[in-house]
Design a protein around this motif. Sequence first.
Motif, PDB file in Angstrom:
ATOM      1  N   ALA A 140      77.790  55.597  89.855  1.00 14.43           N
ATOM      2  CA  ALA A 140      78.313  56.572  88.898  1.00 14.43           C
ATOM      3  C   ALA A 140      79.821  56.399  88.753  1.00 14.43           C
ATOM      4  CB  ALA A 140      77.984  57.986  89.355  1.00 14.43           C
ATOM      5  N   VAL A 141      80.275  56.532  87.526  1.00 19.69           N
ATOM      6  CA  VAL A 141      81.693  56.534  87.198  1.00 19.69           C
ATOM      7  C   VAL A 141      81.892  57.680  86.215  1.00 19.69           C
ATOM      8  CG1 VAL A 141      83.632  55.244  86.224  1.00 19.69           C
ATOM      9  CG2 VAL A 141      81.844  54.029  87.472  1.00 19.69           C
ATOM     10  N   LYS A 142      82.822  58.574  86.531  1.00 21.06           N
ATOM     11  CA  LYS A 142      83.091  59.744  85.695  1.00 21.06           C
ATOM     12  C   LYS A 142      81.821  60.570  85.461  1.00 21.06           C
ATOM     13  CE  LYS A 142      85.857  59.355  82.218  1.00 21.06           C
ATOM     14  NZ  LYS A 142      86.597  58.923  81.011  1.00 21.06           N
ATOM     15  N   GLY A 143      80.952  60.609  86.460  1.00 21.58           N
ATOM     16  CA  GLY A 143      79.742  61.416  86.367  1.00 21.58           C
ATOM     17  C   GLY A 143      78.613  60.787  85.587  1.00 21.58           C
ATOM     18  N   VAL A 144      78.791  59.570  85.095  1.00 22.35           N
ATOM     19  CA  VAL A 144      77.756  58.860  84.352  1.00 22.35           C
ATOM     20  C   VAL A 144      77.143  57.828  85.291  1.00 22.35           C
ATOM     21  CG1 VAL A 144      77.256  57.398  82.350  1.00 22.35           C
ATOM     22  CG2 VAL A 144      79.016  59.180  82.189  1.00 22.35           C
ATOM     23  N   VAL A 145      75.827  57.849  85.421  1.00 27.79           N
ATOM     24  CA  VAL A 145      75.135  56.944  86.343  1.00 27.79           C
ATOM     25  C   VAL A 145      74.672  55.710  85.577  1.00 27.79           C
ATOM     26  CG1 VAL A 145      73.231  56.679  87.982  1.00 27.79           C
ATOM     27  CG2 VAL A 145      74.371  58.906  87.743  1.00 27.79           C
ATOM     28  N   PHE A 146      75.124  54.556  86.066  1.00 23.65           N
ATOM     29  CA  PHE A 146      74.794  53.270  85.455  1.00 23.65           C
ATOM     30  C   PHE A 146      73.850  52.486  86.357  1.00 23.65           C
ATOM     31  CE2 PHE A 146      79.014  54.350  83.874  1.00 23.65           C
ATOM     32  CZ  PHE A 146      78.867  54.154  82.518  1.00 23.65           C
ATOM     33  N   ASP A 147      72.945  51.735  85.742  1.00 26.20           N
ATOM     34  CA  ASP A 147      72.087  50.805  86.477  1.00 26.20           C
ATOM     35  C   ASP A 147      72.835  49.480  86.546  1.00 26.20           C
ATOM     36  OD1 ASP A 147      70.250  48.923  87.366  1.00 26.20           O
ATOM     37  OD2 ASP A 147      68.589  49.762  86.213  1.00 26.20           O
TER      38      ASP A 147
ATOM     39  N   ASP B 290      89.649  55.147  82.529  1.00 22.81           N
ATOM     40  CA  ASP B 290      89.054  55.244  81.196  1.00 22.81           C
ATOM     41  C   ASP B 290      88.797  53.869  80.598  1.00 22.81           C
ATOM     42  OD1 ASP B 290      88.968  57.996  81.224  1.00 22.81           O
ATOM     43  OD2 ASP B 290      90.854  58.246  80.131  1.00 22.81           O
ATOM     44  N   SER B 291      89.729  52.965  80.776  1.00 19.09           N
ATOM     45  CA  SER B 291      89.600  51.617  80.227  1.00 19.09           C
ATOM     46  C   SER B 291      88.422  50.872  80.851  1.00 19.09           C
ATOM     47  CB  SER B 291      90.893  50.843  80.457  1.00 19.09           C
ATOM     48  OG  SER B 291      90.764  49.522  80.025  1.00 19.09           O
ATOM     49  N   ILE B 292      88.302  50.928  82.156  1.00 16.15           N
ATOM     50  CA  ILE B 292      87.209  50.243  82.850  1.00 16.15           C
ATOM     51  C   ILE B 292      85.874  50.916  82.535  1.00 16.15           C
ATOM     52  CG2 ILE B 292      86.254  49.674  85.128  1.00 16.15           C
ATOM     53  CD1 ILE B 292      89.237  49.419  86.061  1.00 16.15           C
ATOM     54  N   PHE B 293      85.874  52.241  82.474  1.00 23.16           N
ATOM     55  CA  PHE B 293      84.663  53.002  82.140  1.00 23.16           C
ATOM     56  C   PHE B 293      84.145  52.581  80.761  1.00 23.16           C
ATOM     57  CE2 PHE B 293      82.847  56.827  80.104  1.00 23.16           C
ATOM     58  CZ  PHE B 293      81.777  57.056  80.948  1.00 23.16           C
ATOM     59  N   GLU B 294      85.025  52.570  79.769  1.00 23.16           N
ATOM     60  CA  GLU B 294      84.631  52.227  78.398  1.00 23.16           C
ATOM     61  C   GLU B 294      84.397  50.727  78.218  1.00 23.16           C
ATOM     62  OE1 GLU B 294      83.949  54.224  75.808  1.00 23.16           O
ATOM     63  OE2 GLU B 294      84.410  56.049  76.941  1.00 23.16           O
TER      64      GLU B 294
ATOM     65  N   THR C 254      84.019  48.200  80.515  1.00 26.57           N
ATOM     66  CA  THR C 254      83.153  47.455  81.426  1.00 26.57           C
ATOM     67  C   THR C 254      81.804  48.151  81.585  1.00 26.57           C
ATOM     68  OG1 THR C 254      85.043  46.576  82.637  1.00 26.57           O
ATOM     69  CG2 THR C 254      82.908  46.497  83.746  1.00 26.57           C
ATOM     70  N   TYR C 255      81.815  49.319  82.188  1.00 27.02           N
ATOM     71  CA  TYR C 255      80.545  49.958  82.534  1.00 27.02           C
ATOM     72  C   TYR C 255      79.719  50.355  81.317  1.00 27.02           C
ATOM     73  CZ  TYR C 255      82.008  49.563  87.285  1.00 27.02           C
ATOM     74  OH  TYR C 255      82.398  49.030  88.483  1.00 27.02           O
ATOM     75  N   LYS C 256      80.324  51.022  80.347  1.00 27.03           N
ATOM     76  CA  LYS C 256      79.549  51.460  79.181  1.00 27.03           C
ATOM     77  C   LYS C 256      79.086  50.305  78.307  1.00 27.03           C
ATOM     78  CE  LYS C 256      80.264  55.254  76.904  1.00 27.03           C
ATOM     79  NZ  LYS C 256      80.930  56.329  76.129  1.00 27.03           N
ATOM     80  N   THR C 257      79.775  49.187  78.348  1.00 23.52           N
ATOM     81  CA  THR C 257      79.353  48.055  77.519  1.00 23.52           C
ATOM     82  C   THR C 257      78.415  47.100  78.252  1.00 23.52           C
ATOM     83  OG1 THR C 257      81.310  46.762  78.115  1.00 23.52           O
ATOM     84  CG2 THR C 257      81.441  48.074  76.100  1.00 23.52           C
ATOM     85  N   LYS C 258      78.452  47.119  79.560  1.00 21.97           N
ATOM     86  CA  LYS C 258      77.701  46.122  80.326  1.00 21.97           C
ATOM     87  C   LYS C 258      76.421  46.662  80.969  1.00 21.97           C
ATOM     88  CE  LYS C 258      78.753  42.400  83.508  1.00 21.97           C
ATOM     89  NZ  LYS C 258      79.756  41.785  84.352  1.00 21.97           N
ATOM     90  N   TYR C 259      76.423  47.935  81.338  1.00 27.71           N
ATOM     91  CA  TYR C 259      75.298  48.473  82.104  1.00 27.71           C
ATOM     92  C   TYR C 259      74.651  49.667  81.413  1.00 27.71           C
ATOM     93  CZ  TYR C 259      77.453  45.635  85.750  1.00 27.71           C
ATOM     94  OH  TYR C 259      77.979  44.598  86.457  1.00 27.71           O
ATOM     95  N   PRO C 260      73.323  49.756  81.478  1.00 24.38           N
ATOM     96  CA  PRO C 260      72.631  50.898  80.860  1.00 24.38           C
ATOM     97  C   PRO C 260      72.911  52.205  81.602  1.00 24.38           C
ATOM     98  CG  PRO C 260      71.059  49.216  81.600  1.00 24.38           C
ATOM     99  CD  PRO C 260      72.402  48.776  82.041  1.00 24.38           C
TER     100      PRO C 260
ATOM    101  N   ALA D 295      87.786  55.265  93.217  1.00 21.09           N
ATOM    102  CA  ALA D 295      87.913  53.867  93.633  1.00 21.09           C
ATOM    103  C   ALA D 295      88.110  52.954  92.421  1.00 21.09           C
ATOM    104  CB  ALA D 295      86.686  53.439  94.429  1.00 21.09           C
ATOM    105  N   VAL D 296      87.390  53.230  91.340  1.00 18.66           N
ATOM    106  CA  VAL D 296      87.537  52.431  90.124  1.00 18.66           C
ATOM    107  C   VAL D 296      88.945  52.618  89.560  1.00 18.66           C
ATOM    108  CG1 VAL D 296      86.753  52.176  87.729  1.00 18.66           C
ATOM    109  CG2 VAL D 296      85.080  52.430  89.576  1.00 18.66           C
ATOM    110  N   ALA D 297      89.420  53.847  89.528  1.00 18.81           N
ATOM    111  CA  ALA D 297      90.757  54.142  88.990  1.00 18.81           C
ATOM    112  C   ALA D 297      91.854  53.453  89.792  1.00 18.81           C
ATOM    113  CB  ALA D 297      90.997  55.643  88.971  1.00 18.81           C
ATOM    114  N   LYS D 298      91.690  53.429  91.100  1.00 17.64           N
ATOM    115  CA  LYS D 298      92.713  52.858  91.971  1.00 17.64           C
ATOM    116  C   LYS D 298      92.461  51.397  92.301  1.00 17.64           C
ATOM    117  CE  LYS D 298      94.435  55.401  95.250  1.00 17.64           C
ATOM    118  NZ  LYS D 298      94.558  56.194  96.472  1.00 17.64           N
ATOM    119  N   MET D 299      91.301  50.865  91.852  1.00 12.81           N
ATOM    120  CA  MET D 299      90.890  49.500  92.211  1.00 12.81           C
ATOM    121  C   MET D 299      90.948  49.341  93.722  1.00 12.81           C
ATOM    122  SD  MET D 299      92.515  47.205  89.226  1.00 12.81           S
ATOM    123  CE  MET D 299      92.549  47.819  87.551  1.00 12.81           C
ATOM    124  N   SER D 300      90.236  50.246  94.380  1.00 14.01           N
ATOM    125  CA  SER D 300      90.293  50.335  95.832  1.00 14.01           C
ATOM    126  C   SER D 300      88.895  50.401  96.425  1.00 14.01           C
ATOM    127  CB  SER D 300      91.059  51.619  96.201  1.00 14.01           C
ATOM    128  OG  SER D 300      90.905  51.937  97.555  1.00 14.01           O
ATOM    129  N   LEU D 301      88.747  49.841  97.605  1.00 13.90           N
ATOM    130  CA  LEU D 301      87.505  49.978  98.366  1.00 13.90           C
ATOM    131  C   LEU D 301      87.733  50.794  99.633  1.00 13.90           C
ATOM    132  CD1 LEU D 301      85.966  46.409  97.953  1.00 13.90           C
ATOM    133  CD2 LEU D 301      85.240  48.535  96.851  1.00 13.90           C
TER     134      LEU D 301
END
Length: 162
Positions: free
Chosen positions: A57-64, A116-120, A122-128, A89-95
């Motif tokens: 999940a990123v920003k409350g949206v669950v991706f496969d 926001d940039s990575i969410f839109e 990467t995740y929203k364009t690449k994963y369901p 972690a996504v925002a900070k590019m941290s593990l």
Amino acid sequence: METLWIYLLCALFMCTTLAEEDQKLKFKAASKPVRLFTEEELRKYDGSVEDLPIYMAVKGVVFDVTKGKEFYGKDAPYNAMVGKDSSRAVAKMSLDPDDLTSDTTDLTEEQLQSLDSIFEGTYKTKYPIVGYTASRILNQDGTPNEAFRPEDQPHFQIKDEF
């Protein structure tokens, strides 16, 4: 001259095909209705069980993210981010284990823009999208979260069963 026409037709066909593929990548529709995940339910999809998909999940949206198994699967470099909302972690590019959370309070404007940039991009364009976290839709007391607007969520459907 005939060779030139064949070349031009092939080039045109390839450009059209690539443009069509590019359009397909901009929006990944869910293959089945989305669902609401509690933190406990989401943890089941952490890549540790071979037969289950891998969810993040990123920003409350669950991706496969199963198709990115080499990145998110068991023992993969970003496996720590799956089975939970890892927005911070996504925002900070941290593990860092402290960053593997949905809490985005006190992030800088630059980190929020990165999220926001990575969410839109990467995740929203690449994963369901397969669902939403309960915390995105409901407050701690179970009342609806006013910030969540179903009309802004193209995949959101209320279903009695999944």
